[in-house]
Design an enzyme around this catalytic site. Structure first.
Site, short mmCIF file in Angstrom:
data_model
loop_
_atom_site.label_atom_id
_atom_site.label_comp_id
_atom_site.label_asym_id
_atom_site.label_seq_id
_atom_site.Cartn_x
_atom_site.Cartn_y
_atom_site.Cartn_z
CG ASP A 157 -5.30 -3.91 13.02
OD1 ASP A 157 -4.37 -4.80 13.21
OD2 ASP A 157 -6.16 -4.05 12.41
CG HIS B 122 -8.25 0.74 12.61
ND1 HIS B 122 -8.34 0.81 11.43
CD2 HIS B 122 -8.14 -0.73 12.74
CE1 HIS B 122 -8.23 -0.39 10.50
NE2 HIS B 122 -8.10 -1.23 11.27
CG ASP C 273 -4.97 -2.02 9.27
OD1 ASP C 273 -4.31 -1.76 8.35
OD2 ASP C 273 -6.19 -2.78 9.35
CG ASP D 269 -9.09 4.04 6.62
OD1 ASP D 269 -9.30 5.06 6.36
OD2 ASP D 269 -8.83 2.95 5.70
NE ARG D 270 -14.35 0.28 8.92
CZ ARG D 270 -14.94 -0.80 8.95
NH1 ARG D 270 -15.44 -1.15 10.46
NH2 ARG D 270 -15.35 -1.50 8.04
CG ASN E 234 -5.93 -4.10 5.35
OD1 ASN E 234 -5.77 -4.12 6.47
ND2 ASN E 234 -7.28 -3.83 4.95
CG HIS E 235 -7.63 -0.20 6.72
ND1 HIS E 235 -8.80 0.56 6.50
CD2 HIS E 235 -7.75 -1.31 7.01
CE1 HIS E 235 -9.60 -0.38 6.61
NE2 HIS E 235 -9.15 -1.33 6.98
CG HIS F 132 -1.99 -5.59 8.67
ND1 HIS F 132 -2.44 -4.97 10.09
CD2 HIS F 132 -3.14 -5.66 7.97
CE1 HIS F 132 -3.65 -4.92 9.77
NE2 HIS F 132 -4.16 -4.93 8.81
NE ARG G 67 -9.38 -10.42 5.68
CZ ARG G 67 -9.84 -9.48 6.33
NH1 ARG G 67 -10.04 -8.12 6.14
NH2 ARG G 67 -9.58 -9.66 7.68
CG HIS H 147 -5.72 -8.43 8.28
ND1 HIS H 147 -6.29 -7.13 7.43
CD2 HIS H 147 -6.26 -9.42 7.48
CE1 HIS H 147 -6.71 -7.35 6.43
NE2 HIS H 147 -6.47 -8.71 6.17
#
Length: 378
Positions: free
Chosen positions: A113, A115, A142, A145-146, A174-175, A226, A306, A333
């Site tokens: 990830d 991000h 990913d 995001d964040r 998933n993002h 992921h 989740r 993840h």
């Protein structure tokens, strides 16, 4: 509700390089820029290393010196459109599960990830080296995001994909979805940076996300995805298929009575173009691949924490490795915040943890965003 802010670039951390498997020990210099530049698409329509290096230095400089709303002065909507369209055409043609077969003289770098941590991605390239004929990169999802620079991070990776499509591979996380990006910051980031053109840019990014492959097999022995493993979707006669044999149709049983591990063949046939829940029918396998987590409890079970995907125990890891003659599973993840809530699992201080050690091999969780999360959801 999410909160978006352009923060001061975090100091690149050595754990960014630790959060990648098979890094080089020979750092390469990253070009430094001292003023603003407007990026243009090459006249011949083909990207080269000079263009990529210019993109890196421009993004690095603008992220530290310009307000977010000035981003179009760096990368116009026209250049964005050309880049994302060119990359999308490549990605949509790739299979759900990529087969990556480097020769013995090559290195494969797997990255977890990111991000939106652009500066750690640049640092990682400096440590591991740029993609090249004998250096492959597999990014495990990913990208957004964040973090404050998800757009720059994603576009830089797309540029590498366009330049070296058979050496750079971008898997979906998933993002890379409408739901996550609308909640965890990426949509607001894009709207902030592109203003009245932001909705157009955001829609184009979502369309590109749909084309990202789900998994890869490296050198015939390493599975990367992921989230991780996935369920089998057995074919059963549909209720409407009663009657003459020639009229019988097969449909996917979306609610099997018991869960069992899926196969690589099933993964290859899964429908990956749906971005968001409800995950059902043909969409269950992608939902599992993107959202599942390892467990220390044996067997497969719904991932209730989740609300999507599965929990899979070490016996499932062993079964999957043995059945497909694999030695290693690399998934991502889970960042430090997730691992704090999971007793029995290692933290992310080193950028990765070894979660399952079984007879046939191992399962590793890899996370490459050392300053995660750069901003929180309120």
């Amino acid at each position: 509700m999410s909160s978006y802010s352009e923060e001061s670039p975090a100091s690149p951390s050595s754990s960014a390089a630790a959060g990648a498997i098979a890094c080089s020990s020979n750092p390469i210099p990253i070009p430094i820029q001292t003023d603003t530049k407007t990026l243009t698409w090459p006249e011949n329509g083909e990207l080269d290393l000079d263009w990529i290096e210019n993109l890196i230095s421009t993004f690095d400089w603008s992220s530290k010196n310009l307000p977010p709303s000035d981003f179009p002065s760096v990368l116009s909507v026209q250049v964005f459109d050309t880049l994302i369209l060119t990359a999308s055409k490549i990605l949509h043609k790739e299979p759900n599960c990529l087969r990556i077969d480097p020769d013995d003289s090559s290195t494969v770098v797997v990255v977890g990830d990111l991000h939106g941590q652009l500066h750690d991605l640049i640092f990682l390239f400096g440590q591991a080296g740029f993609p090249s004929q004998n250096r492959f990169f597999v990014f495990n999802g990913d990208y957004v995001d964040r973090g404050a620079w998800g757009l720059e991070t994603f576009l830089l990776l797309l540029a590498w994909k366009v330049f070296m499509p058979d050496r750079v591979f971008l898997l979906r996380g998933n993002h890379e979805s409408k739901y996550c990006t609308s909640v965890y910051g990426f949509e607001k980031e894009v709207l902030t940076k592109y203003g009245d053109k932001g909705k157009h840019v955001y829609r184009k990014c979502l369309g590109c996300f749909e084309g990202l492959p789900l998994a890869s097999i490296i050198s015939g022995c390493v599975y990367t995805a992921h989230g991780g493993l996935f369920r089998s979707m057995p074919l059963t006669p549909s209720k409407r298929s009663k009657g003459k044999k020639k009229n019988r149709r097969l449909s996917f049983n979306s609610e099997p009575k018991s869960l069992s591990l899926g196969s690589l063949e099933e993964l290859s046939k899964a429908r990956r173009s749906v971005l968001d829940p409800p995950w059902e029918g043909l969409n269950l396998i992608p939902g599992d691949v993107l959202w599942s987590d390892p467990s220390m409890t044996l067997g497969l079970s719904p991932n209730k924490e989740r609300g999507i995907g599965l929990l899979f125990g070490p016996d499932c890891t062993e079964d999957f490795l043995k059945k497909f003659n694999l030695k290693l599973i690399i998934r991502s993840h889970e960042g430090p915040d997730a691992r704090e809530k999971r007793p029995g699992f290692g933290g992310m201080e080193e950028g990765y943890t070894i979660d399952h050690v079984v007879e046939s091999g191992k399962l590793i969780t890899l996370f490459s965003a050392p300053d995660y999360p750069q901003f929180q959801v309120l």
